[in-house]
Motif scaffolding. Structure first.
Motif, PDB file in Angstrom:
ATOM      1  N   UNK A  76     123.966  14.099  90.143  1.00  0.00           N
ATOM      2  CA  UNK A  76     124.139  13.607  89.083  1.00  0.00           C
ATOM      3  C   UNK A  76     123.291  12.242  88.797  1.00  0.00           C
ATOM      4  N   UNK A  77     122.246  12.423  87.993  1.00  0.00           N
ATOM      5  CA  UNK A  77     120.934  11.379  87.975  1.00  0.00           C
ATOM      6  C   UNK A  77     120.941  10.533  86.939  1.00  0.00           C
ATOM      7  N   UNK A  78     120.979   9.171  87.154  1.00  0.00           N
ATOM      8  CA  UNK A  78     121.080   8.279  86.389  1.00  0.00           C
ATOM      9  C   UNK A  78     119.866   7.201  86.291  1.00  0.00           C
ATOM     10  N   UNK A  79     119.900   6.537  85.377  1.00  0.00           N
ATOM     11  CA  UNK A  79     119.389   5.019  85.185  1.00  0.00           C
ATOM     12  C   UNK A  79     117.962   4.934  86.010  1.00  0.00           C
ATOM     13  N   UNK A  80     117.815   4.200  87.089  1.00  0.00           N
ATOM     14  CA  UNK A  80     116.418   3.908  87.774  1.00  0.00           C
ATOM     15  C   UNK A  80     116.159   5.303  88.444  1.00  0.00           C
ATOM     16  N   UNK A  81     116.890   6.170  88.811  1.00  0.00           N
ATOM     17  CA  UNK A  81     116.476   7.559  89.369  1.00  0.00           C
ATOM     18  C   UNK A  81     115.664   8.255  88.243  1.00  0.00           C
ATOM     19  N   UNK A  82     116.098   8.368  87.139  1.00  0.00           N
ATOM     20  CA  UNK A  82     115.509   8.783  85.924  1.00  0.00           C
ATOM     21  C   UNK A  82     113.997   8.107  85.589  1.00  0.00           C
ATOM     22  N   UNK A  83     114.078   6.930  85.866  1.00  0.00           N
ATOM     23  CA  UNK A  83     113.006   5.971  85.598  1.00  0.00           C
ATOM     24  C   UNK A  83     111.700   6.491  86.430  1.00  0.00           C
ATOM     25  N   UNK A  84     112.136   6.754  87.979  1.00  0.00           N
ATOM     26  CA  UNK A  84     111.478   6.939  88.841  1.00  0.00           C
ATOM     27  C   UNK A  84     110.849   8.398  88.745  1.00  0.00           C
ATOM     28  N   UNK A  85     111.732   9.285  88.225  1.00  0.00           N
ATOM     29  CA  UNK A  85     110.991  10.730  87.942  1.00  0.00           C
ATOM     30  C   UNK A  85     110.123  10.570  86.575  1.00  0.00           C
ATOM     31  N   UNK A  86     110.383   9.926  85.761  1.00  0.00           N
ATOM     32  CA  UNK A  86     109.602   9.830  84.812  1.00  0.00           C
ATOM     33  C   UNK A  86     108.145   9.443  84.896  1.00  0.00           C
ATOM     34  N   UNK A  87     108.171   8.507  86.147  1.00  0.00           N
ATOM     35  CA  UNK A  87     106.665   8.281  86.324  1.00  0.00           C
ATOM     36  C   UNK A  87     105.966   9.239  87.014  1.00  0.00           C
ATOM     37  N   UNK A  88     106.673  10.135  87.696  1.00  0.00           N
ATOM     38  CA  UNK A  88     105.916  11.260  88.517  1.00  0.00           C
ATOM     39  C   UNK A  88     106.799  12.670  88.383  1.00  0.00           C
ATOM     40  N   UNK A  89     106.352  13.063  87.030  1.00  0.00           N
ATOM     41  CA  UNK A  89     107.230  14.271  86.370  1.00  0.00           C
ATOM     42  C   UNK A  89     107.177  15.535  87.232  1.00  0.00           C
TER      43      UNK A  89
END
Length: 530
Positions: free
Chosen positions: A348-361
């Motif tokens: 279950x991925x939320x918050x900063x984990x999503x933000x890190x993924x969004x910088x390296x798709x």
């Protein structure tokens, strides 16, 4: 589960009803108009407030004429205005116009040359100008009428749809749309009512069950649904007398950084309260004493001093909730990337984990199938890019979840859950949830459900619904401003109990006879009574 049908499907449902129930379309319109009249009558109770009904010359105007006739017959002070400015008149409009004249009532014709009637802020306005089928924005004189109504500050009740609002595309001229206080819409929730960009066009709304053909509606294909209690109850599982904590899984909550240990604390507490058999948190060392003292029921593992670095947890969890308050520093981002490369456990991925993924798709491809992402709109934008309007946003949501075989919970007033190309819009909640930590709690709730072997999609549906219901329960004793994220956890038990609370039966609507109305309220504000 209530289907959100398209305009074409609703027209087809009307035709199927007329054919299969052997009634005429004007009889169906009479039935619908009576239901609207009964709604108004139940609230006004004979009050002599001035009621001004504005009718177009199409089918929506025909509904308005039926309402006008019945209000007049019950002694209400009604003024019926027909906008007669070069528009074609539908057959059912003309028939209902004749029926109104038969009881001695003559409507006022508003032409392109006449002055608009005065509207007091103490009047009630019934908007029956345009319905669902509008394909182009109102212009010239019709726009002037709509602006006149909006400027009056009167209580505006729209029939089926606020005039000027499009059912399946974005508004291009905000000044050409009625701004209703309440809308009585027919048979199916409307997608337009669930979109943030349309919130100014109706403060509240409800669905009147008008008895359209059940077989047609059952077989109608749609990819949009409204999530309601009747569909949530079967998901919930009761516990066996001989069950033990090992039966309910082990949640691992990963997150936190210096100054942001509260986020991971809320998630862990929520997972535990939602029923996870065991909960372990993996946090920086700076949060060790905080977690050990604030939530004695959870186990604690530590990582770097002030932020996560290695993600080197030792437990064997059933599910992992990750990202709350963990920051996006380079050391944390690198550790998270290594973790994704080796992890096979549902996430279950939320918050900063999503933000890190969004910088390296490219990291999206490392997310296990059926994992759950819980972004708010800005986090989702970072993942998929900007959208033209809310309809475009929903299409991006649908395609993103389907492409990557994941479940996406896009948080908002009507949180949308995307799974396998379909969208499920939540019906519970209120603005009390707009508070710090609310999303952290939701992540913990969903994680705790997956730990108990709920399918991640079921966990998302049940978790989102209960999360919203806690705020509704909270407003029985609080106000929006005083409700905080820990109150969500406190009210979880009440939200679950509410699933099984007995409610009085509601009579089914039949277009061949007048019955009580069946309704679905929206979740924004209290229902508005006149």
């Amino acid at each position: 589960m209530p289907k959100i049908l398209s305009v074409k499907q609703l027209y087809e449902a009307d035709a199927a009803t007329v054919k299969n129930k052997n009634i005429s379309f004007i009889d169906l319109m009479e039935h619908v108009g009576i239901l609207c009249f009964e709604w108004i009558h139940a609230r006004l109770q004979g009050s002599q407030i001035n009621i001004q009904i504005f009718c177009g010359t199409g089918n929506n105007g025909g509904d308005g004429l039926v309402i006008a006739r019945h209000l007049k017959q019950y002694g209400y002070n009604v003024k019926t205005n027909i906008i007669n400015c070069g528009n074609e008149r539908s057959d059912v409009f003309l028939k209902n116009y004749d029926r109104l004249k038969e009881i001695g009532v003559w409507a006022d014709m508003i032409t392109c040359e006449t002055e608009l009637p005065e509207i007091s802020e103490n009047d009630m306005v019934v908007d029956a100008i345009f319905g669902l089928g509008l394909s182009r924005k109102p212009e010239n004189f019709i726009k002037k009428v709509i602006q006149h109504i909006n400027a009056s500050n009167a209580y505006v009740l729209s029939i089926d749809f606020p005039s000027g609002l499009f059912a399946e595309k974005a508004v291009t001229d905000k000044d050409s749309v009625i701004k209703a206080y309440h809308t009585l819409t027919f048979q199916s929730p409307k997608l337009a009512f669930l979109l943030p960009e349309n919130r100014i066009y109706t403060k509240t709304w409800e669905v009147l069950e008008i008895g359209l053909d059940k077989e047609y509606i059952y077989n109608a294909k749609t990819s949009n649904y409204l999530l309601v209690k009747e569909e949530i109850k079967p998901i919930y599982r009761f516990r066996d007398k001989f069950s033990h904590k090992g039966d309910f899984g082990h949640s691992l909550i990963i997150g936190g950084s210096f100054g942001k240990i509260g986020a991971v604390s809320l998630s862990a507490k929520a997972a535990l309260t939602m029923g996870s058999g065991l909960v372990t948190v993996h946090i920086p060392k700076c949060g060790y004493e905080i977690l050990q003292t604030s939530i004695p029921e959870v186990m604690v593992e530590v990582d770097g001093d002030n932020e996560l670095q290695n993600f080197n947890f030792e437990v064997l969890p059933s599910v992992i909730g990750v990202g709350m308050g963990m920051g996006t520093k380079t050391t944390t981002a690198n550790g998270f990337k290594k973790f994704l490369n080796t992890n096979k456990i549902p996430l279950v991925i939320d918050a900063d984990a999503i933000n890190i993924i969004s910088k390296n798709k490219k990291l999206i491809e490392l997310i296990p199938e059926n994992s759950v992402l819980t972004p708010h709109p800005k986090e989702f934008e970072r993942l998929v890019g900007k959208w033209k309007d809310d309809y475009d946003k929903l299409e991006k949501l649908r395609l993103f979840a389907k492409k990557h075989k994941i479940i996406v919970v896009l948080k908002g007033a009507f949180t949308a859950i995307a799974h396998e190309g379909e969208l499920y819009f939540n019906s519970t909640g209120n603005p009390a949830l707009a508070t710090a930590g609310s999303g952290d709690v939701l992540t913990g709730i969903i994680t705790g459900l997956i730990a108990q072997k709920y399918h991640p999609f079921e966990a998302a549906l049940l978790g989102v619904y209960l999360h919203g219901k806690t705020a509704e329960i909270g407003m029985e004793t609080e106000v929006y401003e005083t409700f905080v994220a820990s109150d969500i956890i406190k009210n979880l038990s009440g939200a679950i109990m509410d699933l099984f609370k007995k409610e009085p039966p509601i009579a089914e609507s039949n277009p061949e006879q007048t019955t009580d109305t069946k309704k679905t309220k929206n979740n924004d504000d209290e229902e508005m009574y006149i």
